[in-house]
Design a protein around this motif. Structure first.
Motif, PDB file in Angstrom:
ATOM      1  N   GLY A  84       0.785  -1.468  -0.027  1.00 46.36           N
ATOM      2  CA  GLY A  84      -0.148  -0.150   0.097  1.00 46.36           C
ATOM      3  C   GLY A  84       0.865   1.015  -0.088  1.00 46.36           C
ATOM      4  N   ARG A  85       1.015   2.487  -0.787  1.00 51.20           N
ATOM      5  CA  ARG A  85       1.100   3.415  -0.873  1.00 51.20           C
ATOM      6  C   ARG A  85       2.694   3.468  -1.036  1.00 51.20           C
ATOM      7  NH1 ARG A  85      -2.657   7.159  -0.244  1.00 51.20           N
ATOM      8  NH2 ARG A  85      -1.485   8.540   0.176  1.00 51.20           N
ATOM      9  N   GLY A 126     -10.181  10.368   1.004  1.00 52.32           N
ATOM     10  CA  GLY A 126      -8.465  10.703   1.108  1.00 52.32           C
ATOM     11  C   GLY A 126      -8.139  10.431  -0.857  1.00 52.32           C
ATOM     12  N   ARG A 165      -6.663   7.397  -0.856  1.00 53.77           N
ATOM     13  CA  ARG A 165      -6.032   6.670  -0.940  1.00 53.77           C
ATOM     14  C   ARG A 165      -7.083   5.530  -1.631  1.00 53.77           C
ATOM     15  NH1 ARG A 165      -3.684   4.261   4.405  1.00 53.77           N
ATOM     16  NH2 ARG A 165      -3.060   6.374   5.256  1.00 53.77           N
ATOM     17  N   LEU A 176      -9.465   2.777  -3.322  1.00 52.17           N
ATOM     18  CA  LEU A 176     -10.043   1.689  -1.904  1.00 52.17           C
ATOM     19  C   LEU A 176     -10.146   0.572  -3.033  1.00 52.17           C
ATOM     20  CD1 LEU A 176     -11.867   1.343   0.061  1.00 52.17           C
ATOM     21  CD2 LEU A 176     -13.877   2.467  -1.440  1.00 52.17           C
ATOM     22  N   PHE A 177     -10.253   0.364  -4.434  1.00 49.46           N
ATOM     23  CA  PHE A 177     -10.522  -1.104  -4.755  1.00 49.46           C
ATOM     24  C   PHE A 177      -9.831  -1.289  -6.094  1.00 49.46           C
ATOM     25  CE2 PHE A 177     -14.163  -1.702  -2.366  1.00 49.46           C
ATOM     26  CZ  PHE A 177     -15.319  -1.496  -3.297  1.00 49.46           C
ATOM     27  N   PHE A 178      -9.481  -0.717  -6.746  1.00 42.00           N
ATOM     28  CA  PHE A 178      -8.650  -0.360  -7.705  1.00 42.00           C
ATOM     29  C   PHE A 178      -8.469   0.985  -8.260  1.00 42.00           C
ATOM     30  CE2 PHE A 178     -11.578  -0.411 -11.124  1.00 42.00           C
ATOM     31  CZ  PHE A 178     -12.908  -1.222 -11.247  1.00 42.00           C
ATOM     32  N   GLY A 184      -5.155  -4.762  -1.831  1.00 42.08           N
ATOM     33  CA  GLY A 184      -5.194  -5.668  -1.164  1.00 42.08           C
ATOM     34  C   GLY A 184      -6.375  -6.700  -1.705  1.00 42.08           C
ATOM     35  N   ASP A 185      -6.789  -7.191  -1.025  1.00 42.66           N
ATOM     36  CA  ASP A 185      -7.666  -8.688  -0.798  1.00 42.66           C
ATOM     37  C   ASP A 185      -8.157  -8.733  -2.249  1.00 42.66           C
ATOM     38  OD1 ASP A 185     -10.494  -8.672   0.946  1.00 42.66           O
ATOM     39  OD2 ASP A 185      -9.370  -7.072   0.070  1.00 42.66           O
ATOM     40  N   ASP A 189       8.206   0.134  -2.781  1.00 47.14           N
ATOM     41  CA  ASP A 189       8.134   1.842  -2.289  1.00 47.14           C
ATOM     42  C   ASP A 189      10.047   1.836  -1.611  1.00 47.14           C
ATOM     43  OD1 ASP A 189       8.130   4.161  -0.760  1.00 47.14           O
ATOM     44  OD2 ASP A 189       6.376   3.088  -0.149  1.00 47.14           O
ATOM     45  N   VAL A 227      11.869   2.970   4.937  1.00 43.74           N
ATOM     46  CA  VAL A 227      11.071   2.318   6.524  1.00 43.74           C
ATOM     47  C   VAL A 227      10.106   1.167   6.008  1.00 43.74           C
ATOM     48  CG1 VAL A 227       9.677   4.111   6.032  1.00 43.74           C
ATOM     49  CG2 VAL A 227      10.138   3.008   8.248  1.00 43.74           C
ATOM     50  N   ARG A 228      10.201   1.229   4.226  1.00 41.90           N
ATOM     51  CA  ARG A 228       9.050   0.514   3.998  1.00 41.90           C
ATOM     52  C   ARG A 228       9.176  -0.935   3.365  1.00 41.90           C
ATOM     53  NH1 ARG A 228       4.000   0.996   5.001  1.00 41.90           N
ATOM     54  NH2 ARG A 228       3.220   0.652   2.663  1.00 41.90           N
ATOM     55  N   ASP A 254       3.985 -11.985  -0.764  1.00 38.68           N
ATOM     56  CA  ASP A 254       3.261 -12.703  -1.217  1.00 38.68           C
ATOM     57  C   ASP A 254       2.418 -12.714  -2.902  1.00 38.68           C
ATOM     58  OD1 ASP A 254      -0.407 -10.974  -1.219  1.00 38.68           O
ATOM     59  OD2 ASP A 254      -0.433 -12.193  -0.072  1.00 38.68           O
ATOM     60  N   ASN A 311       1.171 -15.982  -4.562  1.00 38.08           N
ATOM     61  CA  ASN A 311      -0.575 -16.019  -5.515  1.00 38.08           C
ATOM     62  C   ASN A 311      -0.416 -16.485  -6.959  1.00 38.08           C
ATOM     63  OD1 ASN A 311      -2.739 -14.693  -3.799  1.00 38.08           O
ATOM     64  ND2 ASN A 311      -1.636 -12.336  -3.966  1.00 38.08           N
TER      65      ASN A 311
END
Lengths: 299, 130
Positions: B21-22, B51, B53, B55-57, B81-82, B106, B110-111, B121, B125
């Motif tokens: 994420g991000r 905001g 971010r 949410l889906f795609f 995400g899922d 990223d 720190v990421r 992951d 998959n």
């Protein structure tokens, strides 16, 4: 590094992280800076700095709380819903593709739009039962129990479904209500609806839960029951908690399950299945759970 | 492998941007959208929260010209995400879709751990999908 330089670096880091939306990282950097200031109060004379940092941490906490409390299923603009409907369906068959598109909308939490699509698909006789069950699932997913019941009652007064089909829908909904602990007796379908044309046709059973007998590991021989979260034809989806490690390690893609108990509203059947997909859920209410697709081979 | 439609003389490719994420998946698509405006064949669609971010795609359709008389169309997606698992992660979807993957990491130190977890992951998959 000089303490002042370190604090300055941490504050700059925090601002960068915050601008990138990395709220946890920003909060940690601010708090680390705050702790350094407290430890070196004799060197850092700026009394208002701690107050500023505390205010920034509060703002971040408020933002994180706002994000956590934002609705999980938000209705998206029509443009987004169209992309979901058209791009997340893959079947070569037109009817099945339309159904897949509507199911995709439901899976993305776009229940209002999904219901609209399902209702337009009700005219297609070959997929009508699947559509009806998905309409019920959508109502139940949004906790609109009365709407699900009202919809079933409406169908019993119409001519879209035969007596047999209504009976199956009644069992389907009754079973869901019972699992949710809702005591509600659904009306039986009337005898005057048109005769069942599909009586001779094979229909995919509606599975509400499965019992899988573990063939390896510490739980070998044990039969564990899982609720079905979604069904599409002969593929059912179950969710398993990551805490069930012994079961999860055993259930890998390609594994043939020779002893599976399929529980439908009508009866229980023994059969075989194969694990066709397995993935971990990274966000949402079921974060940490594993999603498994089980393909029924024989009943 | 891309989808080839002989009747309409079209080649269709789908590219999924994958990463923690991000990390910049949406920013990637936004940059492509701004830089290659002429090649964009439809609207860029972003399913976002209040905001910024995802949410889906995000979805971006593009045409990149012809190969041997066939129109080449690309569809770029970022999926969060899922949702990857919900809608793309079926054998049917992967086989029919002609998918390609772009992993976005990223650049912030720190990421690093999130990058590694996301890559693992992705690996799992792909393995699960065969």
């Amino acid at each position: 590094m000089d303490v002042r330089e370190r604090i300055k670096t941490l504050l700059q880091q925090a601002e960068i992280y915050q601008s990138q939306g990395l709220l946890n990282e920003a909060k940690n950097s601010y708090m680390n800076a705050g702790q350094l200031i407290k430890k070196n109060e004799d060197i850092i004379k700026n009394k208002s700095l701690l107050g500023s940092i505390a205010a920034k941490v509060r703002a971040i906490n408020d933002e994180m709380k706002r994000l956590d409390e934002s609705p999980l299923h938000k209705e998206m603009p029509e443009q987004v819903q169209e992309v979901i409907r058209t791009k997340f369906s893959f079947s070569a068959d037109e009817n099945l593709r339309a159904l897949e598109g509507a199911v995709a909308l439901a899976k993305f939490g776009q229940y209002k739009r999904a219901l609209k699509e399902f209702h337009t698909l009700m005219i297609r006789e070959d997929i009508r039962m699947d559509v009806a069950k998905n309409i019920i699932r959508c109502h139940m997913a949004t906790d609109m129990i009365e709407d699900a019941v009202a919809q079933y009652v409406q169908w019993t007064g119409g001519t879209q479904f035969s007596v047999t089909q209504l009976g199956k829908l009644r069992f389907f909904l009754q079973n869901i209500l019972e699992k949710k602990g809702i005591e509600r007796e659904l009306p039986l379908p009337e005898e005057t609806v048109r005769e069942d044309k599909e009586a001779a046709q094979e229909e995919v059973l509606d599975i509400s839960s499965v019992g899988i007998t573990v063939s390896e590991g510490p739980k070998k021989g044990e039969t564990i029951e899982f609720d079905v979260s979604f069904q599409s034809g002969n593929v059912i989806n179950i969710l398993i908690s990551s805490k069930d490690r012994e079961v999860l390690e055993h259930l890998n893609v390609g594994l043939t399950l020779n002893q599976v108990q399929f529980y439908s509203p009508i009866a229980m059947f023994n059969g075989k299945a194969v694990v066709s997909a397995k993935s971990k859920i990274e966000s949402g209410p079921k974060e940490g759970f594993y999603s498994l697709d089980i393909k029924i081979k024989s009943i | 492998m891309a989808n080839i439609n002989l009747k309409d003389r079209e080649i269709e490719c789908k590219i999924v941007y994958y990463g923690p994420g991000r990390c910049g998946k949406t920013t990637n698509l936004e940059y492509i959208f701004k830089t290659f405006r002429k090649q964009v064949t439809g609207d860029m669609v972003c399913a976002k929260t209040e905001g910024d971010r995802t949410l889906f795609f995000d979805f971006l359709p593009m045409g990149i010209g012809k190969i041997k008389g066939f129109d080449v169309r690309m569809q770029l997606y970022t999926v969060s995400g899922d949702k990857v698992k919900i809608c793309f992660h079926t054998q049917n979807g992967i086989k029919r879709g002609g998918w390609g993957l772009c992993f976005v990491a990223d650049s912030l130190d720190v990421r690093r751990e999130k990058n590694v977890l996301s890559l693992k992951d992705l690996h799992q998959n792909l393995k699960n999908t065969g």
